[in-house]
Design a protein around this motif. Structure first.
Motif, PDB file in Angstrom:
ATOM      1  N   ALA A   1       0.862  -1.190   0.000  1.00 53.72           N
ATOM      2  CA  ALA A   1       0.000   0.000   0.000  1.00 53.72           C
ATOM      3  C   ALA A   1       0.893   1.233   0.000  1.00 53.72           C
ATOM      4  O   ALA A   1       0.970   1.970   0.997  1.00 53.72           O
ATOM      5  N   PRO A   2       1.625   1.477  -1.092  1.00 46.76           N
ATOM      6  CA  PRO A   2       2.594   2.582  -1.103  1.00 46.76           C
ATOM      7  C   PRO A   2       1.950   3.950  -0.973  1.00 46.76           C
ATOM      8  O   PRO A   2       2.630   4.929  -0.681  1.00 46.76           O
ATOM      9  N   ALA A   3       0.628   4.034  -1.188  1.00 44.02           N
ATOM     10  CA  ALA A   3      -0.031   5.336  -1.054  1.00 44.02           C
ATOM     11  C   ALA A   3       0.077   5.864   0.374  1.00 44.02           C
ATOM     12  O   ALA A   3       0.118   7.085   0.589  1.00 44.02           O
ATOM     13  N   ARG A   4       0.142   4.971   1.346  1.00 42.72           N
ATOM     14  CA  ARG A   4       0.268   5.431   2.736  1.00 42.72           C
ATOM     15  C   ARG A   4       1.621   6.100   2.959  1.00 42.72           C
ATOM     16  O   ARG A   4       1.694   7.146   3.622  1.00 42.72           O
ATOM     17  N   LEU A   5       2.655   5.521   2.433  1.00 42.90           N
ATOM     18  CA  LEU A   5       3.970   6.145   2.551  1.00 42.90           C
ATOM     19  C   LEU A   5       4.004   7.477   1.799  1.00 42.90           C
ATOM     20  O   LEU A   5       4.588   8.461   2.270  1.00 42.90           O
ATOM     21  N   GLY A   6       3.344   7.519   0.640  1.00 38.93           N
ATOM     22  CA  GLY A   6       3.283   8.776  -0.095  1.00 38.93           C
ATOM     23  C   GLY A   6       2.540   9.856   0.671  1.00 38.93           C
ATOM     24  O   GLY A   6       2.958  11.024   0.690  1.00 38.93           O
ATOM     25  N   ARG A   7       1.444   9.485   1.322  1.00 40.87           N
ATOM     26  CA  ARG A   7       0.707  10.479   2.117  1.00 40.87           C
ATOM     27  C   ARG A   7       1.525  10.948   3.304  1.00 40.87           C
ATOM     28  O   ARG A   7       1.450  12.117   3.702  1.00 40.87           O
ATOM     29  N   ALA A   8       2.304  10.046   3.891  1.00 43.91           N
ATOM     30  CA  ALA A   8       3.162  10.462   5.002  1.00 43.91           C
ATOM     31  C   ALA A   8       4.181  11.500   4.547  1.00 43.91           C
ATOM     32  O   ALA A   8       4.438  12.489   5.250  1.00 43.91           O
ATOM     33  N   VAL A   9       4.738  11.303   3.363  1.00 44.53           N
ATOM     34  CA  VAL A   9       5.706  12.277   2.834  1.00 44.53           C
ATOM     35  C   VAL A   9       5.023  13.600   2.526  1.00 44.53           C
ATOM     36  O   VAL A   9       5.533  14.689   2.842  1.00 44.53           O
ATOM     37  N   LEU A  10       3.832  13.537   1.919  1.00 45.74           N
ATOM     38  CA  LEU A  10       3.131  14.768   1.554  1.00 45.74           C
ATOM     39  C   LEU A  10       2.713  15.569   2.784  1.00 45.74           C
ATOM     40  O   LEU A  10       2.793  16.798   2.789  1.00 45.74           O
ATOM     41  N   LEU A  11       2.262  14.891   3.825  1.00 49.63           N
ATOM     42  CA  LEU A  11       1.816  15.600   5.025  1.00 49.63           C
ATOM     43  C   LEU A  11       2.973  16.193   5.811  1.00 49.63           C
ATOM     44  O   LEU A  11       2.747  17.047   6.674  1.00 49.63           O
ATOM     45  N   THR A  12       4.184  15.745   5.542  1.00 45.13           N
ATOM     46  CA  THR A  12       5.338  16.363   6.193  1.00 45.13           C
ATOM     47  C   THR A  12       5.544  17.799   5.715  1.00 45.13           C
ATOM     48  O   THR A  12       5.999  18.654   6.489  1.00 45.13           O
ATOM     49  N   GLY A  13       5.183  18.062   4.461  1.00 44.84           N
ATOM     50  CA  GLY A  13       5.336  19.418   3.927  1.00 44.84           C
ATOM     51  C   GLY A  13       4.511  20.447   4.680  1.00 44.84           C
ATOM     52  O   GLY A  13       5.049  21.482   5.136  1.00 44.84           O
ATOM     53  N   PRO A  14       3.193  20.256   4.856  1.00 47.76           N
ATOM     54  CA  PRO A  14       2.422  21.216   5.645  1.00 47.76           C
ATOM     55  C   PRO A  14       2.907  21.363   7.080  1.00 47.76           C
ATOM     56  O   PRO A  14       2.796  22.452   7.668  1.00 47.76           O
ATOM     57  N   ALA A  15       3.446  20.279   7.660  1.00 47.94           N
ATOM     58  CA  ALA A  15       3.982  20.389   9.013  1.00 47.94           C
ATOM     59  C   ALA A  15       5.145  21.373   9.064  1.00 47.94           C
ATOM     60  O   ALA A  15       5.238  22.212   9.981  1.00 47.94           O
ATOM     61  N   LEU A  16       6.022  21.304   8.069  1.00 54.65           N
ATOM     62  CA  LEU A  16       7.148  22.232   8.034  1.00 54.65           C
ATOM     63  C   LEU A  16       6.691  23.649   7.703  1.00 54.65           C
ATOM     64  O   LEU A  16       7.196  24.629   8.262  1.00 54.65           O
ATOM     65  N   LEU A  17       5.718  23.758   6.792  1.00 54.45           N
ATOM     66  CA  LEU A  17       5.218  25.090   6.440  1.00 54.45           C
ATOM     67  C   LEU A  17       4.512  25.753   7.621  1.00 54.45           C
ATOM     68  O   LEU A  17       4.611  26.968   7.808  1.00 54.45           O
ATOM     69  N   ALA A  18       3.798  24.970   8.416  1.00 51.82           N
ATOM     70  CA  ALA A  18       3.116  25.545   9.580  1.00 51.82           C
ATOM     71  C   ALA A  18       4.106  26.021  10.634  1.00 51.82           C
ATOM     72  O   ALA A  18       3.773  26.890  11.446  1.00 51.82           O
ATOM     73  N   ALA A  19       5.314  25.440  10.635  1.00 52.76           N
ATOM     74  CA  ALA A  19       6.323  25.883  11.599  1.00 52.76           C
ATOM     75  C   ALA A  19       6.972  27.198  11.204  1.00 52.76           C
ATOM     76  O   ALA A  19       7.649  27.826  12.034  1.00 52.76           O
ATOM     77  N   VAL A  20       6.769  27.642   9.947  1.00 49.67           N
ATOM     78  CA  VAL A  20       7.380  28.906   9.514  1.00 49.67           C
ATOM     79  C   VAL A  20       6.834  30.098  10.279  1.00 49.67           C
ATOM     80  O   VAL A  20       7.606  30.913  10.803  1.00 49.67           O
ATOM     81  N   PRO A  21       5.492  30.280  10.401  1.00 50.79           N
ATOM     82  CA  PRO A  21       5.021  31.415  11.212  1.00 50.79           C
ATOM     83  C   PRO A  21       5.373  31.290  12.685  1.00 50.79           C
ATOM     84  O   PRO A  21       5.460  32.313  13.383  1.00 50.79           O
ATOM     85  N   ALA A  22       5.572  30.062  13.178  1.00 50.46           N
ATOM     86  CA  ALA A  22       5.974  29.907  14.578  1.00 50.46           C
ATOM     87  C   ALA A  22       7.362  30.474  14.829  1.00 50.46           C
ATOM     88  O   ALA A  22       7.704  30.839  15.956  1.00 50.46           O
ATOM     89  N   HIS A  23       8.180  30.562  13.769  1.00 48.89           N
ATOM     90  CA  HIS A  23       9.535  31.093  13.911  1.00 48.89           C
ATOM     91  C   HIS A  23       9.527  32.601  14.145  1.00 48.89           C
ATOM     92  O   HIS A  23      10.468  33.145  14.752  1.00 48.89           O
ATOM     93  N   THR A  24       8.480  33.266  13.674  1.00 51.54           N
ATOM     94  CA  THR A  24       8.421  34.727  13.790  1.00 51.54           C
ATOM     95  C   THR A  24       7.333  35.211  14.734  1.00 51.54           C
ATOM     96  O   THR A  24       7.194  36.416  14.920  1.00 51.54           O
TER      97      THR A  24
END
Length: 562
Positions: free
Chosen positions: A351-374
């Motif tokens: 079920a490689p789609a699960r691994l793909g979703r895990a990779v994709l959801l990592t992006g929003p996690a990092l993007l959400a941390a950008v406003p936390a920096h400022t």
């Protein structure tokens, strides 16, 4: 004697116009169902009244207050530049996401889904399917157009306040895109529902389209921050209907793009043509497919009514997912303690789609941390909490074997381990793979100029995996919490805290992780120094131990309850 025998063995002829009782059958059904239809109409009108009331209270009244303040001298145009900068890529992202959601919905339900009684009883008789199926397609079109209408009103208010655009012009131009995009998506969904080839293409393109949506969302954030790429935005605006909607929305503003009338004409003509074709195709959906989808939709609705959210999710995924053609295999392990990780890794390979979703959801996690920096204070805590939630959703994609094991404890009868130890062993692969994804993401952020705080991402993975195990071992849904004594006076369900108590029980693991980590992680990200990151890393590892013990305890209670 041969002639009657031949007549008995020949296949029966197709029914002709003389056998067509469609108008009479539908008229009889309308008469018989008149009381039910009147009651259903009252329910629909009451629901519509509630929706309109909520929109007026939470949208109309505040908007009117803002316009009154603007007349009295309040100036909201300071945000107009950022709004115009965000519109090209932002509208493209929302429109493309609308296409993705509607077409993915057509993989298991679809815009043409009549009730089971109509499919199992009415359509098996000599009744033409077109008069039965067309109303359900147009009902789906109406339901798709309503959010577009609300969005057009919201866009009119925003442009009128921030850009000082005339309300009539703003509403008219925004309405073109806000109506045409969902109607185009609904029309395309008919072809996905009736064609296996179209469904396969939707499954293949879902990942790339999701990547494009995330990329457009990131570009929108960069544009708000002042980093715009003009040639890329122009290409996105003319790339398809998702971009044409942005051109029409920008038409009445000072940031208008040449060719707005052409974009509007393309949208309107394309939508009308797609609706005509979809209207004709709605009656050609195979009966067996309609029957399967109606039963799936009924099962999902029943699961949602009984708050069986996982059952609803499994029903949708089993109906929408394609069966894998190739089954990848890993070499069998030689050590007994590797059997559980080997099974989990094999399940992910199949079920490689699960691994793909895990990779994709990592992006929003990092993007959400950008406003936390400022940001500092509640704003920084909120941004960090959103980042932790997306991080949890990413690692939760890797925990499906643990959830399957907890759904039915008989599955673990093969294992020599107790269910408590078995659940903890299911954390090995998610921790390793999640840590690897987090390390690669942190490395990319550091190469782009990030500080030491980015390396907290892999340290948080064990705590998030343990939070997922807590949720996997929660057992049978506690629907009694919805009407518990905490839900209000006398234990009533109306207006009390029962739903909030149920939500807290349902998402206990990630909720504890967010509450514990939000504030200290926000401070560490804002400070971005080794001295500030070390205590947070220690707290995350300690939290992983506490949540792991909680999951172990819940698994033991799960065994005792069965």
């Amino acid at each position: 004697m041969t002639a009657p025998h031949a007549e008995q063995t020949d296949s029966p002829p197709d029914w002709t116009d003389a056998d067509d009782w469609t108008p009479e059958a539908l008229a009889l059904l309308r008469t018989l169902r008149a009381p039910h239809r009147r009651g259903r109409a009252k329910q629909v009108l009451f629901l519509l009244y509630c929706v309109v009331l909520v929109l007026v209270i939470w949208g109309g009244v505040p908007s009117l207050g803002l316009f009154l303040q603007a007349k009295m001298g309040a100036d909201y145009t300071a945000h107009g530049g950022r709004l115009l900068a965000a519109l090209p890529s932002g509208i493209a992202a929302v429109s493309l996401a609308t296409f993705l959601v509607v077409l993915r919905d057509a993989l298991w339900r679809g815009p043409v889904v009549p009730p089971r009684a109509s499919i199992d009883w009415l359509l098996i008789h000599p009744v033409r399917p077109r008069p039965v199926l067309r109303p359900w397609f147009w009902l789906s079109c109406g339901l798709a157009a309503f959010p577009g209408l609300v969005t057009a009103v919201g866009a009119m208010v925003a442009l009128g306040l921030m850009v000082k655009v005339g309300l009539a012009a703003a509403f008219g131009w925004c309405l073109v895109g806000c109506l045409c995009v969902p109607l185009l998506a609904t029309s395309a969904a008919v072809w996905v529902e009736r064609s296996d080839r179209a469904a396969r293409w939707v499954r293949r393109l879902s990942g790339p389209v999701l990547l494009a949506v995330l990329g457009l969302a990131a570009q929108c954030g960069l544009a708000i921050a002042g980093d715009r790429v003009g040639w890329l935005e122009r290409g996105e605006l003319w790339s398809g209907p998702w971009g044409w909607a942005g051109i029409t929305a920008l038409a009445p503003t000072r940031a208008s793009v040449p060719g707005a009338w052409a974009a509007a004409a393309l949208l309107l003509i394309g939508t009308l043509g797609a609706l005509v074709l979809a209207d004709r195709a709605a009656s050609t959906v195979p009966l067996d497919r309609l029957r399967e989808r109606a039963r799936t939709a009924a099962g999902v609705l029943a699961a949602l009514r009984t708050v069986e959210l996982r059952s609803a999710r499994l029903a949708v995924s089993s109906a929408a997912g394609a069966k894998p053609r190739h089954r990848l295999r890993l070499p069998a392990p030689r050590s007994a303690w590797l059997v559980i990780p080997w099974r989990d890794a094999t399940a992910l390979l199949r079920a490689p789609a699960r691994l793909g979703r895990a990779v994709l959801l990592t992006g929003p996690a990092l993007l959400a941390a950008v406003p936390a920096h400022t940001s500092r204070g509640p704003a920084g805590w909120l941004a960090t909490g959103v980042a932790v939630v997306f991080g949890y959703l990413a690692v939760a994609q890797l925990l499906e074997p643990a959830r399957v094991e907890a759904d039915d404890l008989r599955r673990s009868s093969w294992s020599p381990y107790r269910i408590t130890g078995l659940m903890l062993r299911h954390a090995v692969v998610p921790v390793l793979l999640g840590g690897l994804i987090a390390v690669l993401a942190a490395l990319g952020v550091e190469l782009a100029g990030g500080g030491p705080a980015v390396w907290l991402a892999p340290v948080l993975v064990p705590a998030l995996v343990a939070a997922g195990l807590v949720n996997a071992c929660r057992g049978v849904p506690r629907r009694d919490l919805i009407v518990s004594p905490l839900g209000g006076a006398g234990g009533g369900a109306g207006g009390g805290l029962g739903p909030l108590v149920f939500a807290a029980w349902y998402a206990a693991g990630p909720a504890v992780a967010v509450v514990v980590l939000a504030a200290p992680l926000s401070d560490a990200v804002r400070t971005d120094s080794n001295a500030a990151c070390v205590p947070v890393a220690g707290l995350a590892l300690a939290l992983a131990g506490v949540l792991g013990y909680w999951a172990w305890d819940r698994a033991g209670k799960l065994r005792a309850a069965n």
